[in-house]
Design a protein around this motif. Sequence first.
Motif, PDB file in Angstrom:
ATOM      1  N   LEU A 198       9.932 -10.889   1.662  1.00  0.00           N
ATOM      2  CA  LEU A 198       8.958  -9.834   1.962  1.00  0.00           C
ATOM      3  C   LEU A 198       8.629  -9.953   3.440  1.00  0.00           C
ATOM      4  O   LEU A 198       8.089 -10.961   3.881  1.00  0.00           O
ATOM      5  N   THR A 199       8.965  -8.925   4.190  1.00  0.00           N
ATOM      6  CA  THR A 199       8.825  -8.994   5.643  1.00  0.00           C
ATOM      7  C   THR A 199       7.696  -8.113   6.134  1.00  0.00           C
ATOM      8  O   THR A 199       7.402  -7.070   5.549  1.00  0.00           O
ATOM      9  N   PRO A 200       7.068  -8.525   7.233  1.00  0.00           N
ATOM     10  CA  PRO A 200       5.987  -7.702   7.807  1.00  0.00           C
ATOM     11  C   PRO A 200       6.503  -6.339   8.245  1.00  0.00           C
ATOM     12  O   PRO A 200       7.626  -6.218   8.731  1.00  0.00           O
ATOM     13  N   PRO A 201       5.692  -5.307   8.080  1.00  0.00           N
ATOM     14  CA  PRO A 201       6.103  -3.973   8.524  1.00  0.00           C
ATOM     15  C   PRO A 201       6.052  -3.870  10.044  1.00  0.00           C
ATOM     16  O   PRO A 201       5.303  -4.594  10.696  1.00  0.00           O
ATOM     17  N   LYS A 202       6.834  -2.953  10.584  1.00  0.00           N
ATOM     18  CA  LYS A 202       6.787  -2.683  12.020  1.00  0.00           C
ATOM     19  C   LYS A 202       5.727  -1.645  12.339  1.00  0.00           C
ATOM     20  O   LYS A 202       5.306  -1.502  13.475  1.00  0.00           O
ATOM     21  N   SER A 203       5.287  -0.922  11.305  1.00  0.00           N
ATOM     22  CA  SER A 203       4.362   0.191  11.495  1.00  0.00           C
ATOM     23  C   SER A 203       3.745   0.555  10.151  1.00  0.00           C
ATOM     24  O   SER A 203       4.227   0.116   9.109  1.00  0.00           O
ATOM     25  N   ILE A 204       2.716   1.392  10.172  1.00  0.00           N
ATOM     26  CA  ILE A 204       2.152   1.903   8.928  1.00  0.00           C
ATOM     27  C   ILE A 204       3.081   2.927   8.283  1.00  0.00           C
ATOM     28  O   ILE A 204       2.909   3.270   7.117  1.00  0.00           O
ATOM     29  N   TYR A 205       4.056   3.395   9.048  1.00  0.00           N
ATOM     30  CA  TYR A 205       5.015   4.370   8.526  1.00  0.00           C
ATOM     31  C   TYR A 205       6.358   3.700   8.323  1.00  0.00           C
ATOM     32  O   TYR A 205       6.740   2.844   9.099  1.00  0.00           O
ATOM     33  N   PRO A 206       7.064   4.044   7.292  1.00  0.00           N
ATOM     34  CA  PRO A 206       6.790   5.145   6.385  1.00  0.00           C
ATOM     35  C   PRO A 206       6.049   4.732   5.123  1.00  0.00           C
ATOM     36  O   PRO A 206       5.654   5.585   4.341  1.00  0.00           O
ATOM     37  N   ARG A 207       5.830   3.417   4.877  1.00  0.00           N
ATOM     38  CA  ARG A 207       5.344   3.012   3.548  1.00  0.00           C
ATOM     39  C   ARG A 207       3.973   2.359   3.600  1.00  0.00           C
ATOM     40  O   ARG A 207       3.770   1.356   4.266  1.00  0.00           O
ATOM     41  N   HIS A 208       3.057   2.954   2.865  1.00  0.00           N
ATOM     42  CA  HIS A 208       1.752   2.366   2.589  1.00  0.00           C
ATOM     43  C   HIS A 208       1.166   3.116   1.399  1.00  0.00           C
ATOM     44  O   HIS A 208       1.690   4.146   0.998  1.00  0.00           O
ATOM     45  N   PHE A 209       0.122   2.563   0.814  1.00  0.00           N
ATOM     46  CA  PHE A 209      -0.573   3.238  -0.273  1.00  0.00           C
ATOM     47  C   PHE A 209      -2.052   3.031  -0.076  1.00  0.00           C
ATOM     48  O   PHE A 209      -2.460   2.273   0.799  1.00  0.00           O
ATOM     49  N   GLY A 210      -2.878   3.719  -0.865  1.00  0.00           N
ATOM     50  CA  GLY A 210      -4.299   3.514  -0.672  1.00  0.00           C
ATOM     51  C   GLY A 210      -5.174   4.430  -1.494  1.00  0.00           C
ATOM     52  O   GLY A 210      -4.753   4.988  -2.491  1.00  0.00           O
ATOM     53  N   LEU A 211      -6.400   4.542  -1.021  1.00  0.00           N
ATOM     54  CA  LEU A 211      -7.429   5.330  -1.689  1.00  0.00           C
ATOM     55  C   LEU A 211      -8.035   6.320  -0.710  1.00  0.00           C
ATOM     56  O   LEU A 211      -8.143   6.025   0.487  1.00  0.00           O
ATOM     57  N   ILE A 212      -8.475   7.455  -1.245  1.00  0.00           N
ATOM     58  CA  ILE A 212      -9.276   8.411  -0.492  1.00  0.00           C
ATOM     59  C   ILE A 212     -10.612   8.513  -1.215  1.00  0.00           C
ATOM     60  O   ILE A 212     -10.671   8.956  -2.361  1.00  0.00           O
ATOM     61  N   PHE A 213     -11.655   8.075  -0.555  1.00  0.00           N
ATOM     62  CA  PHE A 213     -12.991   8.174  -1.134  1.00  0.00           C
ATOM     63  C   PHE A 213     -13.568   9.550  -0.841  1.00  0.00           C
ATOM     64  O   PHE A 213     -13.437  10.059   0.273  1.00  0.00           O
ATOM     65  N   LEU A 214     -14.217  10.133  -1.827  1.00  0.00           N
ATOM     66  CA  LEU A 214     -14.852  11.432  -1.638  1.00  0.00           C
ATOM     67  C   LEU A 214     -16.237  11.302  -1.027  1.00  0.00           C
ATOM     68  O   LEU A 214     -16.737  12.250  -0.441  1.00  0.00           O
ATOM     69  N   ALA A 215     -16.845  10.139  -1.154  1.00  0.00           N
ATOM     70  CA  ALA A 215     -18.172   9.889  -0.575  1.00  0.00           C
ATOM     71  C   ALA A 215     -18.047   8.850   0.535  1.00  0.00           C
ATOM     72  O   ALA A 215     -17.467   7.781   0.330  1.00  0.00           O
ATOM     73  N   GLN A 216     -18.602   9.166   1.701  1.00  0.00           N
ATOM     74  CA  GLN A 216     -18.519   8.267   2.847  1.00  0.00           C
ATOM     75  C   GLN A 216     -19.150   6.917   2.536  1.00  0.00           C
ATOM     76  O   GLN A 216     -18.649   5.877   2.953  1.00  0.00           O
ATOM     77  N   VAL A 217     -20.230   6.910   1.771  1.00  0.00           N
ATOM     78  CA  VAL A 217     -20.913   5.660   1.443  1.00  0.00           C
ATOM     79  C   VAL A 217     -19.996   4.733   0.642  1.00  0.00           C
ATOM     80  O   VAL A 217     -20.035   3.511   0.813  1.00  0.00           O
ATOM     81  N   ASP A 218     -19.156   5.282  -0.217  1.00  0.00           N
ATOM     82  CA  ASP A 218     -18.223   4.457  -0.983  1.00  0.00           C
ATOM     83  C   ASP A 218     -17.164   3.848  -0.074  1.00  0.00           C
ATOM     84  O   ASP A 218     -16.780   2.684  -0.243  1.00  0.00           O
ATOM     85  N   TRP A 219     -16.667   4.646   0.881  1.00  0.00           N
ATOM     86  CA  TRP A 219     -15.722   4.123   1.878  1.00  0.00           C
ATOM     87  C   TRP A 219     -16.374   2.969   2.640  1.00  0.00           C
ATOM     88  O   TRP A 219     -15.772   1.912   2.814  1.00  0.00           O
ATOM     89  N   GLN A 220     -17.608   3.177   3.086  1.00  0.00           N
ATOM     90  CA  GLN A 220     -18.310   2.150   3.853  1.00  0.00           C
ATOM     91  C   GLN A 220     -18.551   0.903   3.012  1.00  0.00           C
ATOM     92  O   GLN A 220     -18.414  -0.220   3.508  1.00  0.00           O
ATOM     93  N   ASN A 221     -18.895   1.073   1.744  1.00  0.00           N
ATOM     94  CA  ASN A 221     -19.122  -0.084   0.877  1.00  0.00           C
ATOM     95  C   ASN A 221     -17.872  -0.937   0.734  1.00  0.00           C
ATOM     96  O   ASN A 221     -17.941  -2.174   0.774  1.00  0.00           O
ATOM     97  N   LEU A 222     -16.708  -0.293   0.580  1.00  0.00           N
ATOM     98  CA  LEU A 222     -15.478  -1.082   0.481  1.00  0.00           C
ATOM     99  C   LEU A 222     -15.154  -1.733   1.819  1.00  0.00           C
ATOM    100  O   LEU A 222     -14.737  -2.892   1.871  1.00  0.00           O
ATOM    101  N   CYS A 223     -15.378  -1.022   2.912  1.00  0.00           N
ATOM    102  CA  CYS A 223     -15.166  -1.599   4.245  1.00  0.00           C
ATOM    103  C   CYS A 223     -16.040  -2.840   4.417  1.00  0.00           C
ATOM    104  O   CYS A 223     -15.566  -3.885   4.892  1.00  0.00           O
TER     105      CYS A 223
END
Length: 155
Positions: A61-86
């Motif tokens: 398993l090698t480190p990526p050279k960039s965020i592209y082309p492969r990554h996955f994640g979440l999109i929070f609909l509420a900013q407070v939820d994004w901030q809480n995970l951060c």
Amino acid sequence: MAQLAIAPVLFHLAFPVSNLTETKAYYIEGLGCEPGRENPHCLIMKLYGHQLVAHLTEEPLTPPKSIYPRHFGLIFLAQVDWQNLCDRVVKKGLKFYQPPRTRFANTPLEHQTFFLEDPFHNLIEIKHYRHVEAIFGLRDQRHIGDTPLVSASQP
């Protein structure tokens, strides 16, 4: 073609890891995933209602050279939820691949984002759009990520 209305659907993502103990530490203790079924070769986890499956591999398993082309994640609909995970990420000492920032500030595509890198070099993007219609709409906007725009006349 419009999609038919159906019951809620869950997203499933399988990804490679080289150590299940480290996987549990990162995803369960760090990100707050709920553990599910497990065997000596894989671990199922629940991440904000979606299924992640970590599969043990012996492949390098090698480190990526960039965020592209492969990554996955979440999109929070509420900013407070994004901030809480951060805040949780900071508190748990998880590694940022890219620290929190605002992309496309003062545009219809404005969103907050950060990228994490798990111990196996999988990249995870966590974001929140200021305007919810930017998640799937705003088709007149051409920017996607940090990639440069390519005109149709270029080879």
